[in-house]
Design an enzyme around this catalytic site. Structure first.
Site, PDB file in Angstrom:
ATOM      1  N   ASP A 183     -30.251 -60.713  19.822  1.00  0.00           N
ATOM      2  CA  ASP A 183     -31.662 -60.796  20.159  1.00  0.00           C
ATOM      3  C   ASP A 183     -31.944 -62.217  20.657  1.00  0.00           C
ATOM      4  O   ASP A 183     -31.135 -63.129  20.463  1.00  0.00           O
ATOM      5  CB  ASP A 183     -32.464 -60.459  18.896  1.00  0.00           C
ATOM      6  CG  ASP A 183     -33.955 -60.572  19.107  1.00  0.00           C
ATOM      7  OD1 ASP A 183     -34.423 -60.209  20.192  1.00  0.00           O
ATOM      8  OD2 ASP A 183     -34.646 -61.036  18.175  1.00  0.00           O
ATOM      9  N   ASP A 185     -35.723 -63.879  20.930  1.00  0.00           N
ATOM     10  CA  ASP A 185     -36.804 -64.541  20.200  1.00  0.00           C
ATOM     11  C   ASP A 185     -36.507 -64.590  18.703  1.00  0.00           C
ATOM     12  O   ASP A 185     -36.154 -63.573  18.092  1.00  0.00           O
ATOM     13  CB  ASP A 185     -38.120 -63.806  20.420  1.00  0.00           C
ATOM     14  CG  ASP A 185     -38.611 -63.913  21.856  1.00  0.00           C
ATOM     15  OD1 ASP A 185     -37.820 -64.349  22.708  1.00  0.00           O
ATOM     16  OD2 ASP A 185     -39.764 -63.556  22.122  1.00  0.00           O
ATOM     17  N   GLU A 192     -41.186 -67.412  19.838  1.00  0.00           N
ATOM     18  CA  GLU A 192     -41.567 -66.091  20.314  1.00  0.00           C
ATOM     19  C   GLU A 192     -42.233 -66.304  21.677  1.00  0.00           C
ATOM     20  O   GLU A 192     -43.340 -66.857  21.766  1.00  0.00           O
ATOM     21  CB  GLU A 192     -42.528 -65.411  19.344  1.00  0.00           C
ATOM     22  CG  GLU A 192     -41.893 -64.990  18.031  1.00  0.00           C
ATOM     23  CD  GLU A 192     -40.998 -63.756  18.174  1.00  0.00           C
ATOM     24  OE1 GLU A 192     -41.196 -62.991  19.143  1.00  0.00           O
ATOM     25  OE2 GLU A 192     -40.099 -63.583  17.316  1.00  0.00           O
ATOM     26  N   ARG A 228     -49.962 -56.595  23.484  1.00  0.00           N
ATOM     27  CA  ARG A 228     -49.816 -58.054  23.562  1.00  0.00           C
ATOM     28  C   ARG A 228     -49.752 -58.539  25.003  1.00  0.00           C
ATOM     29  O   ARG A 228     -50.323 -59.585  25.356  1.00  0.00           O
ATOM     30  CB  ARG A 228     -48.567 -58.487  22.785  1.00  0.00           C
ATOM     31  CG  ARG A 228     -48.734 -58.382  21.274  1.00  0.00           C
ATOM     32  CD  ARG A 228     -47.438 -58.725  20.553  1.00  0.00           C
ATOM     33  NE  ARG A 228     -46.436 -57.668  20.718  1.00  0.00           N
ATOM     34  CZ  ARG A 228     -45.136 -57.827  20.533  1.00  0.00           C
ATOM     35  NH1 ARG A 228     -44.661 -59.029  20.209  1.00  0.00           N
ATOM     36  NH2 ARG A 228     -44.300 -56.819  20.681  1.00  0.00           N
ATOM     37  N   SER A 271     -33.476 -58.271  24.776  1.00  0.00           N
ATOM     38  CA  SER A 271     -34.726 -58.791  24.222  1.00  0.00           C
ATOM     39  C   SER A 271     -35.893 -57.872  24.517  1.00  0.00           C
ATOM     40  O   SER A 271     -35.973 -57.270  25.601  1.00  0.00           O
ATOM     41  CB  SER A 271     -35.004 -60.184  24.811  1.00  0.00           C
ATOM     42  OG  SER A 271     -36.277 -60.658  24.418  1.00  0.00           O
ATOM     43  N   GLY A 272     -36.800 -57.798  23.551  1.00  0.00           N
ATOM     44  CA  GLY A 272     -38.084 -57.157  23.787  1.00  0.00           C
ATOM     45  C   GLY A 272     -39.034 -58.089  24.508  1.00  0.00           C
ATOM     46  O   GLY A 272     -40.195 -57.744  24.735  1.00  0.00           O
ATOM     47  N   LYS A 316     -32.603 -51.379  22.923  1.00  0.00           N
ATOM     48  CA  LYS A 316     -31.630 -52.417  22.568  1.00  0.00           C
ATOM     49  C   LYS A 316     -30.281 -51.802  22.224  1.00  0.00           C
ATOM     50  O   LYS A 316     -29.224 -52.312  22.623  1.00  0.00           O
ATOM     51  CB  LYS A 316     -32.153 -53.257  21.407  1.00  0.00           C
ATOM     52  CG  LYS A 316     -33.268 -54.220  21.783  1.00  0.00           C
ATOM     53  CD  LYS A 316     -33.584 -55.178  20.641  1.00  0.00           C
ATOM     54  CE  LYS A 316     -34.514 -56.279  21.102  1.00  0.00           C
ATOM     55  NZ  LYS A 316     -34.707 -57.317  20.084  1.00  0.00           N
ATOM     56  N   ASP A 339     -33.187 -60.182  14.182  1.00  0.00           N
ATOM     57  CA  ASP A 339     -34.037 -60.563  13.046  1.00  0.00           C
ATOM     58  C   ASP A 339     -35.152 -59.579  12.759  1.00  0.00           C
ATOM     59  O   ASP A 339     -35.722 -59.599  11.665  1.00  0.00           O
ATOM     60  CB  ASP A 339     -34.656 -61.945  13.299  1.00  0.00           C
ATOM     61  CG  ASP A 339     -35.763 -61.881  14.337  1.00  0.00           C
ATOM     62  OD1 ASP A 339     -36.915 -62.193  13.999  1.00  0.00           O
ATOM     63  OD2 ASP A 339     -35.465 -61.511  15.483  1.00  0.00           O
ATOM     64  N   ASN A 342     -37.126 -54.062  15.393  1.00  0.00           N
ATOM     65  CA  ASN A 342     -36.688 -53.475  16.656  1.00  0.00           C
ATOM     66  C   ASN A 342     -35.218 -53.749  16.959  1.00  0.00           C
ATOM     67  O   ASN A 342     -34.688 -53.274  17.968  1.00  0.00           O
ATOM     68  CB  ASN A 342     -37.567 -53.955  17.817  1.00  0.00           C
ATOM     69  CG  ASN A 342     -37.433 -55.436  18.091  1.00  0.00           C
ATOM     70  OD1 ASN A 342     -37.208 -56.230  17.176  1.00  0.00           O
ATOM     71  ND2 ASN A 342     -37.576 -55.825  19.349  1.00  0.00           N
TER      72      ASN A 342
END
Length: 407
Positions: A183, A185, A192, A228, A271-272, A316, A339, A342
Site C-alpha cells: 500500500d 498511504d 494520506e 472524499r 493504492s486507493g 488491490k 495498514d 481495504n
C-alpha cells in the site's frame, strides 16, 4: 531420509569461553594429529563469548581427548566431552521460521512463543539475531510444527506481549525471487494524500474523519472515496505538484525497496489514492508496478470525480494477482504490506501478508504484524539481516567510488 547405519563411535566436544581470533583454526589444526574425521560442527558467538561444538571420530580417541582437554585449559575454555554419540539425529518434519521483532525483545515474549513451539510438538533447532538496531530481530529455526496453527497461536501471543512475531514456512519456500506489493498511504509514505489535497480546499478535517472510518472498515471504501474526492472539486491541477513535493517517505522505505531490488525481487505499489501522485513516486524509487485511481481533470481543475473503476479492497487483490501473473510467480511467492481494511483481501491472497502499523482489524487477520516505525523491518521477516543490508550498501558505495560516479 534416515541413516540405516548410524555411527555410535563418535565423540562430541563443546568448547565454551571467551572468543579470540584463530581459536577455530587452533582447535582444527590440533585435531589433524589424531586422525580425526569431522562429522559435524557448529559455532555461535554472542557478546564475545563462544560456543564451539564438534562431532568427530578419531583413530586415537584417548590421546585425542587428553590433547583437547589440555588445549581447553590452556585457553581458559570449558570443555564438555560426550563419547558414543550418534550422527543419525534428524530434524523433525514440519519446518518453520519464527521471527521476533521489537525495540528490545521481552523475555516473556520469547518464553511464551517457545512454549507454543513445544506445545505444538516442535523443537527450536537454531537461533540467530538478524538485527540489533534500530530494532532487535531474532530468528528461530523450528521443526516438528504445523505452520498455519503455530502462526495463529504466535499471533495471539504477539498481540498480548507487544512483541511483533511472524511464522513462515522454512526451506526452499522461503528462498528465490519474490514479488512484494505494498500500500502507499500510511505504508510506503507517512501521509494520506487525499487529506493533503483536501487541505488545499480547507476541508482536511472532514476528509480525514471519513478516511479513518474507511480504514477501520466502518465504511464502504468506494463510497467513501467518491465522497472524499467530491471535496476536491475546483482545485487547480497544480496542487498535485505541491502534494508530490510535500510527501514524506516512511523511515526505511528507500532501504526496503533498494534491498529488494538487489535481491532480484519485483516491487509493486497499489493504492486507493491517486496515480498522479503514486506513479512519479514509484518511478523515483525504481518500483516496477503501480496501480491507483485516476482523478478527472477539466479545464485545469479537479472535477471531484475519479475515472474508471475504483481501486478498492477487491481491486488491490486483483492487482497483486495480475502483477504476479506478469512476473510468472505463484501467489505463494508474493508478499503484501498494508495498514487499512481495504488491504485485507490483498494481505489474505499473498503468500505472506504483513500488517504495518495497522488498524486492529488488520493486525488480527494478517499473517504478521510490524508495529515499529521502520518499513525496512519487513526485510527481517524474509530472513534478511541488518548485516546483509549494510554490506550491500557498502558494496554499492565502493562500486560507485571505483567508477568515479560518487555515492
Amino acid at each position: 531420509m534416515t541413516n540405516d547405519n548410524p555411527r555410535t563411535d563418535l565423540i562430541g566436544l563443546t568448547f565454551q569461553g571467551t572468543d579470540f581470533p584463530g581459536l577455530f583454526h587452533e582447535l582444527a589444526d590440533a585435531m589433524t594429529r589424531f586422525g580425526v574425521e569431522i562429522i559435524d560442527v557448529g559455532q555461535a558467538v554472542l557478546g564475545g563469548s563462544i560456543t564451539l561444538s564438534f562431532l568427530v571420530s578419531s583413530q586415537h580417541p584417548e590421546d585425542f581427548e587428553v590433547e583437547m582437554r589440555r588445549l581447553a585449559e590452556l585457553r581458559g575454555l570449558s570443555l564438555t566431552l560426550t563419547p558414543g554419540m550418534a550422527d543419525d539425529v534428524h530434524r523433525l518434519p514440519g519446518r518453520a521460521v519464527v521471527t521476533l521483532l521489537a525495540d528490545t525483545v521481552p523475555a516473556e515474549a520469547l518464553a511464551e512463543i517457545s512454549a507454543e513451539v513445544v506445545h505444538h510438538g516442535g523443537n527450536i533447532d537454531r537461533v540467530r539475531r538478524l538485527a540489533r538496531t534500530p530494532v532487535t530481530a531474532i530468528e528461530l529455526d523450528v521443526s516438528g510444527v504445523e505452520v498455519v496453527e503455530l502462526r495463529r497461536r504466535v499471533a495471539e501471543v504477539s498481540a498480548e506481549s507487544g512483541c511483533d512475531a511472524s511464522v513462515a514456512a522454512a526451506g526452499l519456500a522461503r528462498r528465490g525471487r519474490r514479488l512484494v506489493v505494498m500500500d502507499v498511504d500510511s505504508t510506503l509514505i507517512q501521509d494520506e494524500v487525499i487529506e493533503m489535497l483536501a487541505a488545499h480546499a480547507g476541508r482536511e478535517a472532514e476528509v480525514a474523519e471519513v478516511t479513518e472510518r474507511a480504514m477501520r472498515g466502518e465504511l464502504d471504501f468506494a463510497e467513501s472515496l467518491h465522497a472524499r474526492v467530491a471535496a476536491l472539486e475546483g482545485l487547480p491541477v497544480e496542487v498535485l505538484d505541491d502534494v508530490r513535493a510535500a510527501i514524506r517517505l516512511t523511515p526505511g522505505a528507500r532501504t526496503l525497496v533498494r534491498t529488494l531490488k538487489r535481491l532480484g525481487f519485483t516491487v509493486g505499489v497499489v493504492s486507493g489514492g491517486f496515480i498522479e501522485v503514486v506513479r512519479p513516486l514509484a518511478d523515483e524509487l525504481g518500483i516496477t508496478y503501480a496501480q491507483a485511481n485516476t482523478l478527472e481533470v477539466a479545464d485545469g481543475k479537479l472535477t471531484g470525480r475519479v475515472l474508471g473503476e475504483v481501486v478498492d479492497r477487491e481491486g488491490k487483490a486483483r492487482a497483486l494477482a495480475h502483477f504476479a501473473q506478469n512476473e510468472g510467480l505463484p501467489l505463494e511467492r508474493t508478499v503484501a504490506i498494508g495498514d487499512g481494511a481495504n488491504d485485507l483481501d490483498m494481505l489474505a491472497l499473498a503468500g505472506l501478508g504483513v500488517a504495518f502499523n495497522a488498524k486492529p482489524v488488520v493486525r488480527a487477520q494478517a499473517d504478521a504484524a510490524v508495529n515499529v516505525p521502520y518499513l525496512d523491518s519487513v526485510l527481517f521477516l524474509l530472513g534478511i539481516s541488518r548485516e546483509d543490508i549494510e554490506e550491500a550498501d557498502n558494496l554499492d558505495v565502493d562500486s560507485a567510488a571505483m567508477s568515479g560516479t560518487g555515492a
